[in-house]
Design a protein around this motif. Structure first.
Motif, PDB file in Angstrom:
ATOM      1  N   PRO A  53       0.845  -1.189   0.000  1.00 33.25           N
ATOM      2  CA  PRO A  53       0.000   0.000   0.000  1.00 33.25           C
ATOM      3  C   PRO A  53       0.888   1.249   0.000  1.00 33.25           C
ATOM      4  CG  PRO A  53      -0.752  -1.565   1.631  1.00 33.25           C
ATOM      5  CD  PRO A  53       0.555  -2.065   1.116  1.00 33.25           C
ATOM      6  N   ARG A  54       0.371   2.348  -0.492  1.00 34.08           N
ATOM      7  CA  ARG A  54       1.147   3.585  -0.607  1.00 34.08           C
ATOM      8  C   ARG A  54       1.709   4.037   0.740  1.00 34.08           C
ATOM      9  NH1 ARG A  54      -3.136   6.349  -4.433  1.00 34.08           N
ATOM     10  NH2 ARG A  54      -2.645   5.150  -6.269  1.00 34.08           N
ATOM     11  N   ASP A  55       0.894   3.969   1.761  1.00 37.79           N
ATOM     12  CA  ASP A  55       1.341   4.429   3.078  1.00 37.79           C
ATOM     13  C   ASP A  55       1.280   3.266   4.056  1.00 37.79           C
ATOM     14  OD1 ASP A  55       1.956   5.683   5.415  1.00 37.79           O
ATOM     15  OD2 ASP A  55       0.248   7.044   5.402  1.00 37.79           O
ATOM     16  N   GLN A  56       2.442   2.715   4.359  1.00 38.77           N
ATOM     17  CA  GLN A  56       2.502   1.620   5.322  1.00 38.77           C
ATOM     18  C   GLN A  56       3.140   2.081   6.620  1.00 38.77           C
ATOM     19  OE1 GLN A  56       3.827  -2.266   4.521  1.00 38.77           O
ATOM     20  NE2 GLN A  56       2.435  -2.575   2.844  1.00 38.77           N
ATOM     21  N   SER A  57       2.941   3.339   6.957  1.00 38.41           N
ATOM     22  CA  SER A  57       3.516   3.846   8.194  1.00 38.41           C
ATOM     23  C   SER A  57       2.880   3.138   9.384  1.00 38.41           C
ATOM     24  CB  SER A  57       3.291   5.358   8.315  1.00 38.41           C
ATOM     25  OG  SER A  57       1.921   5.624   8.539  1.00 38.41           O
ATOM     26  N   PHE A  58       3.621   3.118  10.474  1.00 34.43           N
ATOM     27  CA  PHE A  58       3.125   2.461  11.677  1.00 34.43           C
ATOM     28  C   PHE A  58       1.770   3.024  12.091  1.00 34.43           C
ATOM     29  CE2 PHE A  58       2.539   2.547  16.268  1.00 34.43           C
ATOM     30  CZ  PHE A  58       2.539   1.197  16.550  1.00 34.43           C
ATOM     31  N   TRP A  59       1.656   4.335  12.122  1.00 33.01           N
ATOM     32  CA  TRP A  59       0.421   4.954  12.619  1.00 33.01           C
ATOM     33  C   TRP A  59      -0.765   4.680  11.712  1.00 33.01           C
ATOM     34  CZ3 TRP A  59       0.531   5.670  17.433  1.00 33.01           C
ATOM     35  CH2 TRP A  59       1.709   6.029  18.065  1.00 33.01           C
ATOM     36  N   ARG A  60      -0.541   4.673  10.420  1.00 38.49           N
ATOM     37  CA  ARG A  60      -1.647   4.404   9.490  1.00 38.49           C
ATOM     38  C   ARG A  60      -2.118   2.947   9.594  1.00 38.49           C
ATOM     39  NH1 ARG A  60      -4.395   6.571   4.862  1.00 38.49           N
ATOM     40  NH2 ARG A  60      -4.946   4.861   3.503  1.00 38.49           N
ATOM     41  N   VAL A  61      -1.180   2.021   9.584  1.00 39.58           N
ATOM     42  CA  VAL A  61      -1.532   0.598   9.626  1.00 39.58           C
ATOM     43  C   VAL A  61      -2.100   0.211  10.980  1.00 39.58           C
ATOM     44  CG1 VAL A  61      -0.610  -1.743   9.457  1.00 39.58           C
ATOM     45  CG2 VAL A  61       0.117  -0.007   7.816  1.00 39.58           C
ATOM     46  N   SER A  62      -1.424   0.596  12.049  1.00 38.66           N
ATOM     47  CA  SER A  62      -1.937   0.238  13.375  1.00 38.66           C
ATOM     48  C   SER A  62      -3.257   0.950  13.658  1.00 38.66           C
ATOM     49  CB  SER A  62      -0.908   0.531  14.464  1.00 38.66           C
ATOM     50  OG  SER A  62      -0.626   1.905  14.527  1.00 38.66           O
ATOM     51  N   GLY A  63      -3.392   2.172  13.152  1.00 36.06           N
ATOM     52  CA  GLY A  63      -4.660   2.899  13.315  1.00 36.06           C
ATOM     53  C   GLY A  63      -5.807   2.220  12.602  1.00 36.06           C
ATOM     54  N   ALA A  64      -5.535   1.687  11.405  1.00 40.17           N
ATOM     55  CA  ALA A  64      -6.577   0.959  10.669  1.00 40.17           C
ATOM     56  C   ALA A  64      -6.995  -0.296  11.427  1.00 40.17           C
ATOM     57  CB  ALA A  64      -6.080   0.590   9.271  1.00 40.17           C
ATOM     58  N   GLY A  65      -6.024  -1.043  11.936  1.00 42.14           N
ATOM     59  CA  GLY A  65      -6.340  -2.235  12.722  1.00 42.14           C
ATOM     60  C   GLY A  65      -7.094  -1.890  13.992  1.00 42.14           C
ATOM     61  N   PHE A  66      -6.669  -0.811  14.649  1.00 44.58           N
ATOM     62  CA  PHE A  66      -7.313  -0.367  15.884  1.00 44.58           C
ATOM     63  C   PHE A  66      -8.779  -0.013  15.641  1.00 44.58           C
ATOM     64  CE2 PHE A  66      -8.583   2.982  18.837  1.00 44.58           C
ATOM     65  CZ  PHE A  66      -8.271   2.411  20.055  1.00 44.58           C
ATOM     66  N   MET A  67      -9.029   0.809  14.619  1.00 46.49           N
ATOM     67  CA  MET A  67     -10.394   1.257  14.350  1.00 46.49           C
ATOM     68  C   MET A  67     -11.298   0.106  13.926  1.00 46.49           C
ATOM     69  SD  MET A  67     -10.559   4.275  15.322  1.00 46.49           S
ATOM     70  CE  MET A  67     -12.250   4.546  14.824  1.00 46.49           C
ATOM     71  N   LEU A  68     -10.783  -0.793  13.095  1.00 47.70           N
ATOM     72  CA  LEU A  68     -11.582  -1.932  12.656  1.00 47.70           C
ATOM     73  C   LEU A  68     -12.042  -2.762  13.842  1.00 47.70           C
ATOM     74  CD1 LEU A  68     -12.711  -3.748  10.372  1.00 47.70           C
ATOM     75  CD2 LEU A  68     -10.558  -5.002  10.505  1.00 47.70           C
ATOM     76  N   ILE A  69     -11.112  -3.116  14.706  1.00 52.18           N
ATOM     77  CA  ILE A  69     -11.451  -3.946  15.864  1.00 52.18           C
ATOM     78  C   ILE A  69     -12.278  -3.164  16.872  1.00 52.18           C
ATOM     79  CG2 ILE A  69     -10.488  -5.265  17.811  1.00 52.18           C
ATOM     80  CD1 ILE A  69     -10.243  -6.594  14.998  1.00 52.18           C
ATOM     81  N   LEU A  70     -11.937  -1.911  17.092  1.00 55.01           N
ATOM     82  CA  LEU A  70     -12.671  -1.110  18.074  1.00 55.01           C
ATOM     83  C   LEU A  70     -14.160  -1.058  17.744  1.00 55.01           C
ATOM     84  CD1 LEU A  70     -12.132   0.660  20.605  1.00 55.01           C
ATOM     85  CD2 LEU A  70     -12.191   2.615  19.075  1.00 55.01           C
ATOM     86  N   VAL A  71     -14.478  -0.815  16.479  1.00 54.31           N
ATOM     87  CA  VAL A  71     -15.881  -0.708  16.081  1.00 54.31           C
ATOM     88  C   VAL A  71     -16.527  -2.092  15.928  1.00 54.31           C
ATOM     89  CG1 VAL A  71     -17.444   0.079  14.251  1.00 54.31           C
ATOM     90  CG2 VAL A  71     -15.554   1.531  14.989  1.00 54.31           C
ATOM     91  N   ALA A  72     -15.852  -2.994  15.243  1.00 49.66           N
ATOM     92  CA  ALA A  72     -16.461  -4.298  14.935  1.00 49.66           C
ATOM     93  C   ALA A  72     -16.678  -5.154  16.173  1.00 49.66           C
ATOM     94  CB  ALA A  72     -15.601  -5.059  13.928  1.00 49.66           C
TER      95      ALA A  72
END
Length: 192
Positions: free
Chosen positions: A98-117
């Motif tokens: 992916p274009r942006d594989q920074s720690f904050w972007r990737v971990s943030g995506a995982g965090f938000m997915l699990i937090l909501v789901a």
């Protein structure tokens, strides 16, 4: 003082309840796309938040409006399925970074997915009930968070290992179909 018997009991119960849940699928999908350690950091943080909420709230979470939670989860899974199905393949099965594989972007995506789901999920309610039953929030919290982290880790590592043996297009299609099914099931639960 931490009770090892309560911690072990909670770990076993939560691990078995979460293993067939959508978390393993979410970890698998994220693990095929992003750096595993970044994904795990975000997912682990979200699970820690869920366990803290469950333990703090005790049995109050069992009164949460499940229809709303199911509806939001259903829409998120349908959106994820649509994104996977509409993704244009270029005929090769190599993973494109992916274009942006920074720690904050990737971990943030995982965090938000699990937090909501996972909000209001069976294991969160189960953790709240176990905390209320055993009146040992630290032991229950440790057992629950370790179980959730173990399942997430299995999903993420499983995603990386699976990708080495199975074409990415096939993994993506299967994941999309599973997300579609989970989304429809969640919406059905929201209206039923």
């Amino acid at each position: 003082m931490i009770s090892l018997s309560v911690t072990a009991l909670v770990f076993g119960v939560v691990f078995l309840a979460e293993l067939p849940d959508k978390t393993a699928l979410a970890g698998l999908v994220l693990g095929t796309r992003y750096r595993a350690s970044y994904v795990f950091a975000g997912v682990a943080a979200a699970f820690a938040v869920h366990v803290v909420l469950a333990v703090a709230a005790g049995s109050v979470l069992t009164l949460a409006p499940q229809r709303l939670v199911h509806a939001i989860t259903g829409v998120l899974f349908l959106g994820g399925a649509a994104m996977l199905l509409m993704k244009k393949g270029d005929g090769d099965d190599e993973v494109k970074a992916p274009r942006d594989q920074s720690f904050w972007r990737v971990s943030g995506a995982g965090f938000m997915l699990i937090l909501v789901a996972e909000f209001g999920d069976l294991t969160q309610i189960m953790t709240a009930n176990l905390a209320a039953r055993y009146d040992d929030p630290l032991s229950v919290g440790i057992g629950a968070v370790l179980a959730l982290w173990a399942v997430a880790g299995l999903g993420i590592v499983g995603g990386k290992a699976l990708m080495k043996r199975v074409p990415l297009n096939l993994i993506t299609r299967i994941a999309a179909l599973l997300m579609l099914a989970l989304g429809l099931w969640s919406l059905y639960e929201a209206v039923a």
